[in-house]
Design a protein around this motif. Sequence first.
Motif, PDB file in Angstrom:
ATOM      1  N   ARG A 134       0.833  -1.213   0.000  1.00  0.00           N
ATOM      2  CA  ARG A 134       0.000   0.000   0.000  1.00  0.00           C
ATOM      3  C   ARG A 134       0.859   1.249   0.000  1.00  0.00           C
ATOM      4  NH1 ARG A 134      -3.337  -2.907   3.679  1.00  0.00           N
ATOM      5  NH2 ARG A 134      -2.337  -1.835   5.434  1.00  0.00           N
ATOM      6  N   ALA A 135       2.037   1.164   0.625  1.00  0.00           N
ATOM      7  CA  ALA A 135       2.938   2.315   0.691  1.00  0.00           C
ATOM      8  C   ALA A 135       3.700   2.520  -0.622  1.00  0.00           C
ATOM      9  CB  ALA A 135       3.926   2.148   1.845  1.00  0.00           C
ATOM     10  N   GLY A 136       3.533   1.607  -1.574  1.00  0.00           N
ATOM     11  CA  GLY A 136       4.145   1.810  -2.881  1.00  0.00           C
ATOM     12  C   GLY A 136       5.276   0.881  -3.238  1.00  0.00           C
ATOM     13  N   VAL A 137       5.557  -0.135  -2.420  1.00  0.00           N
ATOM     14  CA  VAL A 137       6.623  -1.086  -2.739  1.00  0.00           C
ATOM     15  C   VAL A 137       6.077  -2.109  -3.739  1.00  0.00           C
ATOM     16  CG1 VAL A 137       8.249  -2.806  -1.856  1.00  0.00           C
ATOM     17  CG2 VAL A 137       7.679  -0.804  -0.465  1.00  0.00           C
ATOM     18  N   ALA A 138       6.512  -2.002  -4.988  1.00  0.00           N
ATOM     19  CA  ALA A 138       6.079  -2.969  -6.001  1.00  0.00           C
ATOM     20  C   ALA A 138       6.589  -4.352  -5.593  1.00  0.00           C
ATOM     21  CB  ALA A 138       6.625  -2.575  -7.368  1.00  0.00           C
ATOM     22  N   ASP A 173       1.258  -9.963  -8.015  1.00  0.00           N
ATOM     23  CA  ASP A 173       1.800 -10.514  -9.255  1.00  0.00           C
ATOM     24  C   ASP A 173       2.652 -11.740  -8.947  1.00  0.00           C
ATOM     25  OD1 ASP A 173       0.795  -8.612 -11.155  1.00  0.00           O
ATOM     26  OD2 ASP A 173       2.264  -7.167 -10.429  1.00  0.00           O
ATOM     27  N   ALA A 174       2.591 -12.740  -9.832  1.00  0.00           N
ATOM     28  CA  ALA A 174       3.383 -13.954  -9.645  1.00  0.00           C
ATOM     29  C   ALA A 174       3.820 -14.495 -10.996  1.00  0.00           C
ATOM     30  CB  ALA A 174       2.574 -15.012  -8.890  1.00  0.00           C
ATOM     31  N   VAL A 175       5.046 -14.995 -11.041  1.00  0.00           N
ATOM     32  CA  VAL A 175       5.585 -15.649 -12.234  1.00  0.00           C
ATOM     33  C   VAL A 175       5.999 -17.054 -11.825  1.00  0.00           C
ATOM     34  CG1 VAL A 175       7.323 -15.579 -14.051  1.00  0.00           C
ATOM     35  CG2 VAL A 175       6.378 -13.439 -13.158  1.00  0.00           C
ATOM     36  N   LEU A 176       5.384 -18.062 -12.427  1.00  0.00           N
ATOM     37  CA  LEU A 176       5.563 -19.444 -12.006  1.00  0.00           C
ATOM     38  C   LEU A 176       5.937 -20.333 -13.181  1.00  0.00           C
ATOM     39  CD1 LEU A 176       2.176 -19.736 -10.053  1.00  0.00           C
ATOM     40  CD2 LEU A 176       4.326 -18.812  -9.168  1.00  0.00           C
ATOM     41  N   SER A 177       6.544 -21.468 -12.879  1.00  0.00           N
ATOM     42  CA  SER A 177       6.674 -22.537 -13.850  1.00  0.00           C
ATOM     43  C   SER A 177       5.446 -23.437 -13.741  1.00  0.00           C
ATOM     44  CB  SER A 177       7.934 -23.368 -13.585  1.00  0.00           C
ATOM     45  OG  SER A 177       9.091 -22.671 -13.943  1.00  0.00           O
ATOM     46  N   ASP A 178       5.152 -24.159 -14.804  1.00  0.00           N
ATOM     47  CA  ASP A 178       4.010 -25.062 -14.797  1.00  0.00           C
ATOM     48  C   ASP A 178       4.399 -26.351 -14.075  1.00  0.00           C
ATOM     49  OD1 ASP A 178       1.692 -26.439 -15.228  1.00  0.00           O
ATOM     50  OD2 ASP A 178       1.896 -26.555 -17.417  1.00  0.00           O
ATOM     51  N   SER A 179       4.408 -26.316 -12.769  1.00  0.00           N
ATOM     52  CA  SER A 179       4.809 -27.477 -11.983  1.00  0.00           C
ATOM     53  C   SER A 179       3.859 -28.646 -12.180  1.00  0.00           C
ATOM     54  CB  SER A 179       4.889 -27.110 -10.497  1.00  0.00           C
ATOM     55  OG  SER A 179       6.029 -26.322 -10.238  1.00  0.00           O
ATOM     56  N   PHE A 180       2.565 -28.366 -12.210  1.00  0.00           N
ATOM     57  CA  PHE A 180       1.577 -29.426 -12.397  1.00  0.00           C
ATOM     58  C   PHE A 180       1.748 -30.086 -13.765  1.00  0.00           C
ATOM     59  CE2 PHE A 180      -2.513 -30.535 -14.346  1.00  0.00           C
ATOM     60  CZ  PHE A 180      -2.898 -31.579 -13.524  1.00  0.00           C
ATOM     61  N   ALA A 219      11.305  -9.725 -13.037  1.00  0.00           N
ATOM     62  CA  ALA A 219      11.933  -8.408 -12.921  1.00  0.00           C
ATOM     63  C   ALA A 219      11.310  -7.415 -13.888  1.00  0.00           C
ATOM     64  CB  ALA A 219      13.432  -8.533 -13.165  1.00  0.00           C
ATOM     65  N   GLU A 220      11.039  -7.856 -15.096  1.00  0.00           N
ATOM     66  CA  GLU A 220      10.406  -6.956 -16.065  1.00  0.00           C
ATOM     67  C   GLU A 220       9.026  -6.540 -15.592  1.00  0.00           C
ATOM     68  OE1 GLU A 220      10.629  -9.315 -19.573  1.00  0.00           O
ATOM     69  OE2 GLU A 220      12.664  -8.630 -20.103  1.00  0.00           O
ATOM     70  N   ARG A 221       8.309  -7.474 -14.985  1.00  0.00           N
ATOM     71  CA  ARG A 221       6.992  -7.142 -14.441  1.00  0.00           C
ATOM     72  C   ARG A 221       7.133  -6.131 -13.300  1.00  0.00           C
ATOM     73  NH1 ARG A 221       2.062  -6.165 -15.829  1.00  0.00           N
ATOM     74  NH2 ARG A 221       0.629  -6.272 -14.063  1.00  0.00           N
ATOM     75  N   LEU A 222       8.124  -6.326 -12.461  1.00  0.00           N
ATOM     76  CA  LEU A 222       8.355  -5.418 -11.344  1.00  0.00           C
ATOM     77  C   LEU A 222       8.606  -3.999 -11.843  1.00  0.00           C
ATOM     78  CD1 LEU A 222       8.887  -5.449  -8.147  1.00  0.00           C
ATOM     79  CD2 LEU A 222      11.285  -5.291  -8.793  1.00  0.00           C
ATOM     80  N   PHE A 223       9.472  -3.851 -12.836  1.00  0.00           N
ATOM     81  CA  PHE A 223       9.799  -2.506 -13.319  1.00  0.00           C
ATOM     82  C   PHE A 223       8.647  -1.884 -14.108  1.00  0.00           C
ATOM     83  CE2 PHE A 223      14.072  -3.795 -12.151  1.00  0.00           C
ATOM     84  CZ  PHE A 223      14.532  -2.627 -11.548  1.00  0.00           C
ATOM     85  N   GLU A 234      -1.391 -10.105 -11.751  1.00  0.00           N
ATOM     86  CA  GLU A 234      -1.420 -11.124 -12.788  1.00  0.00           C
ATOM     87  C   GLU A 234      -0.577 -12.331 -12.383  1.00  0.00           C
ATOM     88  OE1 GLU A 234      -0.030  -9.310 -16.340  1.00  0.00           O
ATOM     89  OE2 GLU A 234      -1.766  -7.987 -16.569  1.00  0.00           O
ATOM     90  N   ARG A 235      -0.974 -13.483 -12.886  1.00  0.00           N
ATOM     91  CA  ARG A 235      -0.188 -14.702 -12.700  1.00  0.00           C
ATOM     92  C   ARG A 235       0.279 -15.183 -14.073  1.00  0.00           C
ATOM     93  NH1 ARG A 235      -1.791 -19.922  -9.029  1.00  0.00           N
ATOM     94  NH2 ARG A 235      -1.790 -18.236  -7.485  1.00  0.00           N
ATOM     95  N   VAL A 236       1.594 -15.223 -14.258  1.00  0.00           N
ATOM     96  CA  VAL A 236       2.188 -15.688 -15.510  1.00  0.00           C
ATOM     97  C   VAL A 236       2.765 -17.078 -15.265  1.00  0.00           C
ATOM     98  CG1 VAL A 236       3.950 -15.241 -17.262  1.00  0.00           C
ATOM     99  CG2 VAL A 236       2.744 -13.321 -16.188  1.00  0.00           C
ATOM    100  N   VAL A 237       2.391 -18.040 -16.105  1.00  0.00           N
ATOM    101  CA  VAL A 237       2.875 -19.412 -15.958  1.00  0.00           C
ATOM    102  C   VAL A 237       3.720 -19.770 -17.181  1.00  0.00           C
ATOM    103  CG1 VAL A 237       2.240 -21.828 -15.661  1.00  0.00           C
ATOM    104  CG2 VAL A 237       0.849 -20.037 -14.595  1.00  0.00           C
TER     105      VAL A 237
END
Length: 344
Positions: free
Chosen positions: A150-154, A168-175, A308-312, A323-326
């Motif tokens: 809430r204070a602005g920390v991405a 936001d989350a970036v995951l591998s397709d573990s399943f 990192a690209e999502r963070l920036f 968003e969740r990127v798999v």
Amino acid sequence: MADIARRTEHRYGNRPTMKDVAARAGVGLKTVSRVVNGEPGVTPDTERRVQEAIEALGFRRNDSARVLRKGRTATVGLVLEDLADPFYGPLSRAVEEVARAHGALLINGSSAEDPDREQELALALCARRVDGLIVIPAGDDHRYLEPEIRAGVATVFVDRPAGRIEADAVLSDSFGGARDGVAHLIAHGHRRIGFIGDRPRIHTGAERLRGYRAAMEDAGLPVRDAWVSPGSTNPERVSAAVREMLTAPEPVTALFAGNNRVTVTVVRALAGHPHPVALVGFDDIELADLLGITVIAQDAAALGRTAAERLFRRLDGAEGAPERVVLGTTLLARGSGEIVASAV
């Protein structure tokens, strides 16, 4: 002797300031500031004196103070699970490369798979005013980060999603990767397949176990309790699980290892076994190509780069729901997963 006396006056932690530079050069603070920041309005002779004073004192500009005035610190934090795990090397390097391209410094640390240590480290980084965080979570409750977000920390989670918050989350397709790996063993005639994985409370461990069960169900195969061993990746535990599965009344003919550390231990445990046992591991391991180990490979660098690209993008003002990127996985057939059941 004078040089020795000057050296003994040094105190670690007491860095020279612009005030020290100004006094040595015989100029005002504003003049030093202009020279340090490359601003106009300083005569060549004065600039020379200031630069000589800077060199003599070993002065370095306080970038953190400068960027704080702009509301950004040009630093991001990375909370890893285990710095010693080879999986995190390319991930961390990819994050650092993206951060560098954005003019930011990366600070990282390890949670050692301890949720309390993860929280302590993440909040310590926030206290040092990092602009953003990339977290590989050890715990499953991240509400402690809500005030910071809430204070602005991405904040972006990678490898595993956040627990009890939306982020936001970036995951591998573990399943999907685990299902593909077990299906590969089934396609080579195996019906009694053992699963040795990580703790089920960990997202990746739970998803890979789910993928194993799904592949067995898809093939109409039963899953015996004795064939499933989630838990610590401690080598003693994993080795014991291998022995139990191979000596049970219905011994397994193939094994699926849930991560790189488990795979390494399984390879060692199988080295003295009198009969070949098929093996597929999740995560690539060093020398797997030479040893002929079939694996489900993740792209660790792509995970780090995408996170990192999502963070920036968030830091640059991108809005919208988390968003969740798999990212997909790749089966690398090298021999161990292609041992047919009739040969076991």
